[in-house]
Design a protein around this motif. Structure first.
Motif, PDB file in Angstrom:
ATOM      1  N   ARG A  25       0.820  -1.227   0.000  1.00 44.16           N
ATOM      2  CA  ARG A  25       0.000   0.000   0.000  1.00 44.16           C
ATOM      3  C   ARG A  25       0.847   1.268   0.000  1.00 44.16           C
ATOM      4  O   ARG A  25       0.451   2.287   0.571  1.00 44.16           O
ATOM      5  CB  ARG A  25      -0.953   0.031   1.199  1.00 44.16           C
ATOM      6  N   GLN A  26       2.035   1.179  -0.648  1.00 49.93           N
ATOM      7  CA  GLN A  26       2.913   2.356  -0.658  1.00 49.93           C
ATOM      8  C   GLN A  26       2.281   3.539  -1.388  1.00 49.93           C
ATOM      9  O   GLN A  26       2.613   4.696  -1.120  1.00 49.93           O
ATOM     10  CB  GLN A  26       4.287   2.008  -1.238  1.00 49.93           C
ATOM     11  N   ARG A  29      -3.477   6.480   1.010  1.00 51.95           N
ATOM     12  CA  ARG A  29      -4.039   7.684   1.633  1.00 51.95           C
ATOM     13  C   ARG A  29      -3.104   8.424   2.571  1.00 51.95           C
ATOM     14  O   ARG A  29      -3.366   9.561   2.937  1.00 51.95           O
ATOM     15  CB  ARG A  29      -5.325   7.315   2.389  1.00 51.95           C
ATOM     16  N   TYR A  34      -1.416  11.363  -3.223  1.00 53.20           N
ATOM     17  CA  TYR A  34      -2.383  10.312  -3.570  1.00 53.20           C
ATOM     18  C   TYR A  34      -3.807  10.838  -3.383  1.00 53.20           C
ATOM     19  O   TYR A  34      -4.661  10.675  -4.253  1.00 53.20           O
ATOM     20  CB  TYR A  34      -2.168   9.054  -2.708  1.00 53.20           C
ATOM     21  N   ARG A  38      -6.643  11.007  -6.252  1.00 53.13           N
ATOM     22  CA  ARG A  38      -7.904  10.281  -6.094  1.00 53.13           C
ATOM     23  C   ARG A  38      -9.084  11.242  -6.222  1.00 53.13           C
ATOM     24  O   ARG A  38     -10.093  10.916  -6.846  1.00 53.13           O
ATOM     25  CB  ARG A  38      -7.958   9.556  -4.754  1.00 53.13           C
ATOM     26  N   PHE A  44     -12.251   5.963  -5.662  1.00 52.10           N
ATOM     27  CA  PHE A  44     -11.219   4.923  -5.716  1.00 52.10           C
ATOM     28  C   PHE A  44     -11.317   4.055  -6.971  1.00 52.10           C
ATOM     29  O   PHE A  44     -10.325   3.811  -7.662  1.00 52.10           O
ATOM     30  CB  PHE A  44     -11.290   4.074  -4.447  1.00 52.10           C
ATOM     31  N   ILE A  71       4.386  -1.260  -7.157  1.00 44.29           N
ATOM     32  CA  ILE A  71       3.299  -2.232  -7.336  1.00 44.29           C
ATOM     33  C   ILE A  71       2.161  -1.545  -8.079  1.00 44.29           C
ATOM     34  O   ILE A  71       1.753  -0.432  -7.720  1.00 44.29           O
ATOM     35  CB  ILE A  71       2.837  -2.878  -6.001  1.00 44.29           C
ATOM     36  N   ALA A  74      -4.160  -0.971  -8.299  1.00 43.17           N
ATOM     37  CA  ALA A  74      -5.431  -1.609  -8.675  1.00 43.17           C
ATOM     38  C   ALA A  74      -6.008  -2.193  -7.388  1.00 43.17           C
ATOM     39  O   ALA A  74      -5.636  -1.756  -6.297  1.00 43.17           O
ATOM     40  CB  ALA A  74      -5.202  -2.688  -9.719  1.00 43.17           C
ATOM     41  N   ASP A  75      -6.892  -3.176  -7.469  1.00 43.62           N
ATOM     42  CA  ASP A  75      -7.418  -3.804  -6.257  1.00 43.62           C
ATOM     43  C   ASP A  75      -7.747  -5.261  -6.542  1.00 43.62           C
ATOM     44  O   ASP A  75      -8.085  -5.616  -7.676  1.00 43.62           O
ATOM     45  CB  ASP A  75      -8.671  -3.071  -5.753  1.00 43.62           C
ATOM     46  N   ILE A  76      -7.699  -6.079  -5.507  1.00 49.26           N
ATOM     47  CA  ILE A  76      -7.999  -7.500  -5.694  1.00 49.26           C
ATOM     48  C   ILE A  76      -9.477  -7.737  -6.051  1.00 49.26           C
ATOM     49  O   ILE A  76      -9.823  -8.801  -6.531  1.00 49.26           O
ATOM     50  CB  ILE A  76      -7.625  -8.361  -4.456  1.00 49.26           C
ATOM     51  N   PHE A 142      -0.217  -7.952  -9.496  1.00 46.18           N
ATOM     52  CA  PHE A 142      -0.760  -8.737  -8.384  1.00 46.18           C
ATOM     53  C   PHE A 142      -2.196  -9.154  -8.640  1.00 46.18           C
ATOM     54  O   PHE A 142      -2.877  -8.633  -9.522  1.00 46.18           O
ATOM     55  CB  PHE A 142      -0.693  -7.957  -7.063  1.00 46.18           C
ATOM     56  N   TYR A 152     -14.874 -12.220  -0.004  1.00 39.64           N
ATOM     57  CA  TYR A 152     -15.597 -10.974  -0.294  1.00 39.64           C
ATOM     58  C   TYR A 152     -16.789 -11.226  -1.209  1.00 39.64           C
ATOM     59  O   TYR A 152     -17.846 -10.613  -1.054  1.00 39.64           O
ATOM     60  CB  TYR A 152     -14.649  -9.950  -0.940  1.00 39.64           C
ATOM     61  N   SER A 207      -4.917 -12.679   1.953  1.00 38.30           N
ATOM     62  CA  SER A 207      -4.979 -11.948   3.223  1.00 38.30           C
ATOM     63  C   SER A 207      -5.689 -12.722   4.325  1.00 38.30           C
ATOM     64  O   SER A 207      -5.405 -12.529   5.498  1.00 38.30           O
ATOM     65  CB  SER A 207      -5.695 -10.616   3.013  1.00 38.30           C
ATOM     66  N   HIS A 323       1.957  -5.993   6.746  1.00 40.10           N
ATOM     67  CA  HIS A 323       0.670  -5.743   6.092  1.00 40.10           C
ATOM     68  C   HIS A 323       0.750  -4.321   5.551  1.00 40.10           C
ATOM     69  O   HIS A 323       1.791  -3.675   5.681  1.00 40.10           O
ATOM     70  CB  HIS A 323      -0.483  -5.923   7.091  1.00 40.10           C
TER      71      HIS A 323
HETATM   72  O1  CP3 Z   1      -0.148  -2.134  -2.405  1.00 41.14           O
HETATM   73  C1  CP3 Z   1      -0.452  -1.234  -3.221  1.00 41.14           C
HETATM   74  O2  CP3 Z   1      -0.141  -0.039  -3.044  1.00 41.14           O
HETATM   75  C2  CP3 Z   1      -1.135  -1.631  -4.514  1.00 41.14           C
HETATM   76  C3  CP3 Z   1      -2.539  -1.423  -4.581  1.00 41.14           C
HETATM   77  C4  CP3 Z   1      -3.443  -2.293  -3.736  1.00 41.14           C
HETATM   78  C5  CP3 Z   1      -4.660  -1.813  -3.187  1.00 41.14           C
HETATM   79  N1  CP3 Z   1      -5.309  -2.856  -2.618  1.00 41.14           N
HETATM   80  C6  CP3 Z   1      -5.127  -0.424  -3.254  1.00 41.14           C
HETATM   81  C7  CP3 Z   1      -6.189   0.031  -2.341  1.00 41.14           C
HETATM   82  C8  CP3 Z   1      -3.347  -3.644  -3.413  1.00 41.14           C
HETATM   83  C9  CP3 Z   1      -2.227  -4.630  -3.694  1.00 41.14           C
HETATM   84  C10 CP3 Z   1      -4.545  -3.988  -2.724  1.00 41.14           C
HETATM   85  C11 CP3 Z   1      -4.836  -5.353  -2.262  1.00 41.14           C
HETATM   86  C12 CP3 Z   1      -6.053  -5.609  -1.507  1.00 41.14           C
HETATM   87  N2  CP3 Z   1      -7.282  -5.018  -1.659  1.00 41.14           N
HETATM   88  C13 CP3 Z   1      -6.176  -6.607  -0.529  1.00 41.14           C
HETATM   89  C14 CP3 Z   1      -5.078  -7.580  -0.133  1.00 41.14           C
HETATM   90  C15 CP3 Z   1      -4.060  -6.980   0.767  1.00 41.14           C
HETATM   91  C16 CP3 Z   1      -4.586  -6.619   2.121  1.00 41.14           C
HETATM   92  O3  CP3 Z   1      -4.616  -5.424   2.423  1.00 41.14           O
HETATM   93  O4  CP3 Z   1      -4.918  -7.546   2.890  1.00 41.14           O
HETATM   94  C17 CP3 Z   1      -7.483  -6.571  -0.041  1.00 41.14           C
HETATM   95  C18 CP3 Z   1      -8.056  -7.461   1.040  1.00 41.14           C
HETATM   96  C19 CP3 Z   1      -8.176  -5.579  -0.773  1.00 41.14           C
HETATM   97  C20 CP3 Z   1      -9.609  -5.212  -0.667  1.00 41.14           C
HETATM   98  C21 CP3 Z   1      -9.783  -3.830  -0.206  1.00 41.14           C
HETATM   99  N3  CP3 Z   1      -9.479  -2.706  -0.964  1.00 41.14           N
HETATM  100  C22 CP3 Z   1     -10.273  -3.394   1.035  1.00 41.14           C
HETATM  101  C23 CP3 Z   1     -10.707  -4.308   2.162  1.00 41.14           C
HETATM  102  C24 CP3 Z   1     -10.260  -2.007   1.021  1.00 41.14           C
HETATM  103  C25 CP3 Z   1     -10.793  -1.100   2.100  1.00 41.14           C
HETATM  104  C26 CP3 Z   1      -9.851  -0.935   3.216  1.00 41.14           C
HETATM  105  C27 CP3 Z   1      -9.002   0.289   3.024  1.00 41.14           C
HETATM  106  O5  CP3 Z   1      -7.780   0.199   3.252  1.00 41.14           O
HETATM  107  O6  CP3 Z   1      -9.584   1.325   2.685  1.00 41.14           O
HETATM  108  C28 CP3 Z   1      -9.711  -1.596  -0.223  1.00 41.14           C
HETATM  109  C29 CP3 Z   1      -9.482  -0.209  -0.666  1.00 41.14           C
HETATM  110  C30 CP3 Z   1      -8.121   0.134  -1.194  1.00 41.14           C
HETATM  111  N4  CP3 Z   1      -7.344  -0.645  -2.001  1.00 41.14           N
HETATM  112  C31 CP3 Z   1      -7.442   1.372  -0.990  1.00 41.14           C
HETATM  113  C32 CP3 Z   1      -6.247   1.310  -1.712  1.00 41.14           C
HETATM  114  C33 CP3 Z   1      -5.215   2.391  -1.853  1.00 41.14           C
HETATM  115  C34 CP3 Z   1      -7.995   2.559  -0.214  1.00 41.14           C
HETATM  116  C35 CP3 Z   1      -9.019   3.199  -1.076  1.00 41.14           C
HETATM  117  C36 CP3 Z   1      -9.077   4.672  -0.925  1.00 41.14           C
HETATM  118  O7  CP3 Z   1      -8.234   5.396  -1.484  1.00 41.14           O
HETATM  119  O8  CP3 Z   1     -10.030   5.122  -0.268  1.00 41.14           O
END
Ligand code: CP3
Length: 343
Positions: A25-26, A29, A34, A38, A44, A71, A74-76, A142, A152, A207, A323
């Motif tokens: 998540r480098q 927010r 970033y 956004r 998002f 990285i 995107a999102d999973i 990824f 989910y 995760s 994490h």
């Molecule tokens: O690592 C990175 O910087 C690459 C981008 C990335 C995101 N999500 C961006 C994101 C990656 C690799 C993920 C993976 C992801 N997404 C996982 C597996 C890793 C983990 O954290 O366990 C999971 C479970 C998700 C699903 C997901 N996406 C959730 C549960 C949430 C909400 C929680 C949160 O942190 O807000 C997201 C949102 C999300 N994915 C954000 C980002 C930058 C935040 C969205 C925002 O900007 O509001």
């Protein structure tokens, strides 16, 4: 191989005095740039599907900190959406999806080869990034691992104990297995396209692997990872792969070898010294600083970072958190962390 990128050298098994470093998540927010991009994208998901802006937020932490890897942004949960699930994010709460609770839920899903139209902006982001990243920076693609993505898709949201997914697994094993298979197959095609677009490494995020126990862990965390990795390696023999079965505990032992991964990412529940003895014998280990230290900083951050480096310096190591970095992290602490690691 002096010209090879640092992260790729670790993945190939080389031990280094100063490990390569990047953070989960480098792009996120905790960075004001970033939040600005956004806002420009609208939300998002619009950011994920906008190749220019997604590439921009991927590059932001590289410019600011000079990490060894970027990285893909995107999102999973884009895979469920590409398969036909509804997906939206509730600000301050997290993702929401339409749910799969029985066989009829599966009939609404598309096939593994029908995902690319929806996901084509992601491949475009990868293409842009592979042209714009500094020569020394490795591009990581990824996907979520099938079990985590399924949790989910079944519950329609994040859950503390993944109870709805465990319930379907126990009460309707046919539907559950069909869902795992569909995600597995779609993930192979999705990652294959990321690699063709320029991703140099791929990482599988499981995760919620830690909530699978015993035989269920083997069938739904280990086996799908093994199948995805075997197929990707048959298509791209030189592709390094990082597996992250988070909170797997004892099940971390032998996991990388069994699934064919080049690197095992570990969470903070595992001690780095234990990981050196029990996991690094199979190859590269990635991790595992507590993300809380990126909020609190100070001498505790520096000394813990140095302790992890020292514990894992006898073998291949990629420095990362256990994490993702959290929105309340102090951007200055990333500089302090890099100073502690790189000197
Ligand atoms: O690592 C990175 O910087 C690459 C981008 C990335 C995101 N999500 C961006 C994101 C990656 C690799 C993920 C993976 C992801 N997404 C996982 C597996 C890793 C983990 O954290 O366990 C999971 C479970 C998700 C699903 C997901 N996406 C959730 C549960 C949430 C909400 C929680 C949160 O942190 O807000 C997201 C949102 C999300 N994915 C954000 C980002 C930058 C935040 C969205 C925002 O900007 O509001």
């Amino acid at each position: 191989m002096p010209d090879k990128k640092k992260l790729l050298r670790s993945l190939a098994g080389e031990a280094m005095d100063v490990p390569p470093v990047w953070l989960m998540r480098q792009a996120g927010r905790y960075l004001p740039e970033y939040r600005a991009t956004r806002a420009q994208a609208g939300d998002f998901l619009s950011l994920c599907y906008n190749p220019e802006l997604a590439a921009e937020v991927t590059l932001q932490p590289i410019r600011r900190y000079g990490f060894d890897a970027a990285i893909l942004f995107a999102d999973i949960l884009l895979i469920p959406q590409a398969l036909g699930a509804d997906l939206w994010f509730v600000t301050g709460e997290g993702p929401r999806l339409s749910t799969i609770t029985d066989a009829s839920g599966m009939t609404r899903m598309k096939g593994k080869d029908d995902i690319h139209e929806r996901l084509s902006p992601i491949y475009e982001t990868v293409k842009i990034l592979s042209g714009e990243l500094p020569a020394e920076t490795t591009l990581i693609g990824f996907a979520g691992a099938p079990w985590t993505v399924a949790t989910y898709m079944i519950a329609g949201r994040g859950t503390p104990d993944q109870a709805p997914a465990h319930k379907l697994r126990e009460e309707d094993p046919e539907t559950f297995s069909a869902l795992i298979d569909l995600i597995t197959e779609a993930t192979i095609e999705y990652l294959d396209m990321q690699v063709k677009a320029g991703a140099e490494v791929v990482k599988l995020f499981d995760s919620w692997a830690g909530s699978l126990k015993g035989d269920s862990f083997d069938r739904f965390a280990l086996a799908p990872a093994k199948r995805i990795i075997a197929e990707l390696k048959s298509r791209h023999p030189d592709l390094p792969i990082i597996a992250f079965p988070r909170e797997a505990g004892d099940k971390y032992i032998g996991f990388a070898k069994e699934v064919g991964a080049d690197c095992l990412a570990i969470d903070t529940s595992v001690d780095a010294t234990w990981a050196a003895e029990n996991l690094q014998i199979d190859g590269c280990v990635q991790g595992n600083l507590d993300p809380k230290l990126m909020v609190t900083g100070g001498e505790a951050l520096r000394s813990e970072a140095k302790r992890i480096c020292a514990a894992l310096k006898g073998g291949p190591h990629i420095f990362n958190l256990g994490h993702g970095i959290t929105p309340d992290a102090d951007p200055e602490n990333v500089h302090h962390l890099l100073e502690a690691i790189r000197g």
